[in-house]
Write a protein that holds these residues in place. Sequence first.
Motif, PDB file in Angstrom:
ATOM      1  N   VAL A 101       0.730  -1.245  -0.173  1.00  0.00           N
ATOM      2  CA  VAL A 101      -0.059  -0.035  -0.027  1.00  0.00           C
ATOM      3  C   VAL A 101       0.810   1.118   0.106  1.00  0.00           C
ATOM      4  O   VAL A 101       0.553   2.237  -0.783  1.00  0.00           O
ATOM      5  CB  VAL A 101      -1.108   0.447   1.129  1.00  0.00           C
ATOM      6  CG1 VAL A 101      -0.462   0.272   2.509  1.00  0.00           C
ATOM      7  CG2 VAL A 101      -1.967   1.131   1.072  1.00  0.00           C
ATOM      8  N   GLY A 102       2.008   1.296   0.758  1.00  0.00           N
ATOM      9  CA  GLY A 102       3.069   2.272   0.592  1.00  0.00           C
ATOM     10  C   GLY A 102       3.681   2.268  -0.619  1.00  0.00           C
ATOM     11  O   GLY A 102       4.090   1.181  -1.370  1.00  0.00           O
ATOM     12  N   LEU A 143      -4.675  -4.909   3.026  1.00  0.00           N
ATOM     13  CA  LEU A 143      -3.546  -5.234   4.052  1.00  0.00           C
ATOM     14  C   LEU A 143      -4.094  -4.636   5.087  1.00  0.00           C
ATOM     15  O   LEU A 143      -3.413  -4.771   6.305  1.00  0.00           O
ATOM     16  CB  LEU A 143      -2.479  -5.386   3.924  1.00  0.00           C
ATOM     17  CG  LEU A 143      -1.875  -3.756   2.990  1.00  0.00           C
ATOM     18  CD1 LEU A 143      -2.275  -2.457   3.792  1.00  0.00           C
ATOM     19  CD2 LEU A 143      -0.358  -3.895   2.549  1.00  0.00           C
ATOM     20  N   ARG A 169       5.850   3.731   8.372  1.00  0.00           N
ATOM     21  CA  ARG A 169       7.194   3.405   7.394  1.00  0.00           C
ATOM     22  C   ARG A 169       8.355   4.287   8.504  1.00  0.00           C
ATOM     23  O   ARG A 169       7.956   5.095   9.215  1.00  0.00           O
ATOM     24  CB  ARG A 169       7.303   4.484   6.201  1.00  0.00           C
ATOM     25  CG  ARG A 169       6.462   3.690   5.069  1.00  0.00           C
ATOM     26  CD  ARG A 169       7.415   2.529   4.430  1.00  0.00           C
ATOM     27  NE  ARG A 169       6.761   1.919   3.468  1.00  0.00           N
ATOM     28  CZ  ARG A 169       6.003   0.939   3.611  1.00  0.00           C
ATOM     29  NH1 ARG A 169       5.609   0.269   4.444  1.00  0.00           N
ATOM     30  NH2 ARG A 169       5.336   0.368   2.348  1.00  0.00           N
ATOM     31  N   HIS A 183       9.263  -6.042  10.094  1.00  0.00           N
ATOM     32  CA  HIS A 183       8.259  -5.466   9.064  1.00  0.00           C
ATOM     33  C   HIS A 183       7.090  -6.820   8.901  1.00  0.00           C
ATOM     34  O   HIS A 183       7.163  -7.385   7.637  1.00  0.00           O
ATOM     35  CB  HIS A 183       8.956  -4.888   7.871  1.00  0.00           C
ATOM     36  CG  HIS A 183       8.093  -4.161   6.902  1.00  0.00           C
ATOM     37  ND1 HIS A 183       8.793  -3.140   6.058  1.00  0.00           N
ATOM     38  CD2 HIS A 183       6.644  -4.260   6.960  1.00  0.00           C
ATOM     39  CE1 HIS A 183       7.499  -2.495   5.419  1.00  0.00           C
ATOM     40  NE2 HIS A 183       6.387  -3.035   5.826  1.00  0.00           N
ATOM     41  N   SER A 230       1.974  -6.939   7.217  1.00  0.00           N
ATOM     42  CA  SER A 230       0.903  -7.798   6.190  1.00  0.00           C
ATOM     43  C   SER A 230       1.329  -9.283   5.923  1.00  0.00           C
ATOM     44  O   SER A 230       0.789  -9.712   5.144  1.00  0.00           O
ATOM     45  CB  SER A 230       1.123  -7.008   4.776  1.00  0.00           C
ATOM     46  OG  SER A 230       2.395  -7.055   4.089  1.00  0.00           O
TER      47      SER A 230
END
Length: 317
Positions: free
Chosen positions: A76-77, A100, A236, A283, A286
């Motif tokens: 998505v980012g 997500l 982020r 990270h 998702s």
Amino acid sequence: MKKVLVTRKLLRSCEDKASKLFDANLNSNDELYSQNKLLKLSEGCDGILSSLTDKIDEETIKKLPDTIKIISNFAVGFGNIDVEAARKRNIAVTNTPDVLTDATAEIAMLLILGACRRANEGINWVKKENWKWSSDFLIGKQLTGSRLGILGMGRIGRAVAKLAKSFGMEIHYRNRSRLKPEIEEGAKFHESIKSLFSVSDVLSICCPATKETKDIINKDTLEYFPTGAIITNVARGDMIDDEAMVQALNSRKIYAIGLDVYKGEPRIHSEYLKQPTAFILPHLGSATKKTRTAMADLAIDNIDEYFSTGKCKNIIN
Ligand code: DGY
């Protein structure tokens, strides 16, 4: 058939789908391509299915072959892509919103719980085997009744708000614009980050990485928080000035952090690893089969839709 470079390994069913729809150049070894290698492999391709680990900056975009018409980011980012440079070259950039949201909100809650309830210290004690229960052993902070500040009340922020409410947290937020009351669902909007941070016993960062949000958590803004606040980040790493954060942890201004994302990841500021109250993950926002499958399928569908219709609902530039 359109030729598509898929820069990272996908789950098997998604690679099968990509191969059915396109002449797909897959990355079965999951090698991290350098910018030069990505450019070389793009030759003769019509599109790229990229991931957040590919730095597709202005220089790279300028050098992409003219045949590339779409970069479909498997995330998505999209801070890894210079979307403006792509627009100038008439290259569509797409992302994978919605699918997500729930998985990422779950990780946001895990970070909040892990940081508030001292999970990292608990795990370390269990491994040492010499712990004993006592009434004041690893006393943490309870979620019930505490104030959660959400920075960025988009899809993920709102999903976090919903989960956090069920833990009895009071929701405050800052967003570019105030949400409609029916979407706000009782969350309190703040006009400034100073106002939001000053009521945040716990902060959950859920906003996109932009020029405006870069280092939004810094030496000055850390002062706005109540002493002993907890900061978590599921968005982020760019939003946090790591040096300032480490100092705030050392001085106990900030009690604990919960991080899933890092500036320059996979590198992590070495001081975070030494902080007993840091609950940190690699990270995983998702990282469920359901979500990663949905993300890759959507990234593939975005390319398919774009080549079939010349349009695509998830174009971001
Ligand atoms: C995204 O899609 O931006 C997530 O960070 C991937 O895990």
